[in-house]
Design an enzyme around this catalytic site. Sequence first.
Site, PDB file in Angstrom:
ATOM      1  N   GLY A   1       0.841  -1.365   0.023  1.00 13.55           N
ATOM      2  CA  GLY A   1      -0.074   0.014  -0.046  1.00 13.55           C
ATOM      3  C   GLY A   1       0.936   1.287   0.030  1.00 13.55           C
ATOM      4  O   GLY A   1       1.877   1.306  -0.727  1.00 13.55           O
TER       5      GLY A   1
ATOM      6  N   GLY B   1      -4.727  -4.589   1.204  1.00 14.34           N
ATOM      7  CA  GLY B   1      -5.627  -5.095   2.124  1.00 14.34           C
ATOM      8  C   GLY B   1      -5.093  -6.268   2.370  1.00 14.34           C
ATOM      9  O   GLY B   1      -5.263  -7.024   3.588  1.00 14.34           O
TER      10      GLY B   1
HETATM   11  C1  3PG Z   1      -6.273  -4.305  -4.477  1.00 12.28           C
HETATM   12  O1  3PG Z   1      -5.621  -3.577  -5.174  1.00 12.28           O
HETATM   13  O2  3PG Z   1      -6.469  -4.132  -3.013  1.00 12.28           O
HETATM   14  C2  3PG Z   1      -6.412  -5.637  -4.962  1.00 12.28           C
HETATM   15  O3  3PG Z   1      -6.338  -5.654  -6.309  1.00 12.28           O
HETATM   16  C3  3PG Z   1      -7.783  -6.212  -4.553  1.00 12.28           C
HETATM   17  O4  3PG Z   1      -8.638  -5.008  -5.319  1.00 12.28           O
HETATM   18  P1  3PG Z   1     -10.025  -4.705  -4.450  1.00 12.28           P
HETATM   19  O5  3PG Z   1      -9.588  -4.009  -3.233  1.00 12.28           O
HETATM   20  O6  3PG Z   1     -11.060  -4.027  -5.406  1.00 12.28           O
HETATM   21  O7  3PG Z   1     -10.842  -6.301  -4.193  1.00 12.28           O
HETATM   22 MG    MG Z   2      -8.107  -3.007  -2.234  1.00 13.32          MG
END
Ligand code: 3PG
Ligand code: MG
Length: 417
Positions: free
Chosen positions: A374, A397
Amino acid sequence: MAKLTVHDIDVRGKRVFMRVDYNVPMEEKDGQMVINDATRIKETIPTLDFLIGKGARLILTAHLGRPKGQRDPSLSLRPVAEKLADLLGRPVAFVDDCIGEKVEKTAAILKEGDVLLLENVRYYNEEEANDPVFAEKLARVADVYVNDAFGAAHRAHASTEGVAREVAKKGGACAAGLLMERELKFLGDELENPARPFVVVLGGAKVSDKIKVIDRLLEKADTILIGGAMAYTFKLALGNTVGKSLVEADKVDVAKSALEKAKARGVKFLIPSDNTVATPVDSGKLNKKGKPVFELQSPRTNSAPNIPDSEEGVDIGPATGQTYEAELLKAKTVLWNGPMGIFEDPRFAVGTFAVAKAVVEATKTGAKSIIGGGDSVKALNKAGLGDGVTFMSTGGGASLEFLEGNELPGVAALSDR
Ligand code: 3PG
Ligand code: MG
């Protein structure tokens, strides 16, 4: 690893249906969608090269954004197919659907080493609903299933979970790709028995997002350094005032019990001793959502325990930066997740970059440094320091959920050894 990996399976001549996380940041330029950061694509190349070398016929499936079952052309994976072809140095076929006759026909004529990318699987609502009929349709072109999409493994969707069951039903193996294996190794095994001192840096906006991770890491870490807006809720818990800083007033008790647990376990748990603060001033403008835009004016360092009523904390202060740096330089293992301030604004990026530099310094002198995805990855790359750490996760996530100790559905669905 308890699950099969690509090293364990025979793929020669087989159709390998592989889930990847190509959910990459994109931007429109002159009417074209262009990829801003191809890290997630690059990180799958080792798995792809390995499988190509073994003579697999590769069919890749992925999602992009959240089209909610609509065929949103700005969320097409076609530009990703082009980028992937560049990175692989070989052609990548593309079909503008992920199920159906066209897909089945194209998959049937793939030769050993050929690669096909399918269109955004979230163009169908059945994907996120993990619909078994849809999963069976995906599985029609699969002899074997490989999941290399660590970043999407916290989702129990048809292409990450349901399809594995369908492939297994037909007697096919379901294995982790090399990226998935690496992510699980660094965020899992490597933190099970870390070399000490084990120093954790946690930032980001909300205590509620991180409290499960904090709770779990309080059982493993020697030192936890807190930054980001989350720190202001901890300051409230210590009885200080925080002015206009972002807080979760209803999470003060949660913060208090984390502080108590840290004390009871002898974990050094540090909250910023000083902060960069600024005065939010209504600019009279409205943002896209119609909300007033506040400008952060007159930044300064606040070293007093309380933040004045008119001001907002926006970064850790210089003294805190030095303390955190000193702790990081003692570390043998570092885990970092979340920025120390509003690092998108260069005025408030000082604390985050100080942490980034200290993590890289610690790595140079022998510490293992693991970056939990992230915004911290974004910040490291922005500081040009991405190459200086041991491991950067491709999951946002997913890495948080995994660090919380949850089993990820995309991993659970794979075949046991
Ligand atoms: C992300 O970028 O967090 C993953 O590819 C999952 O995508 P999402 O949060 O839309 O499920
Ligand atoms: Mg995500």
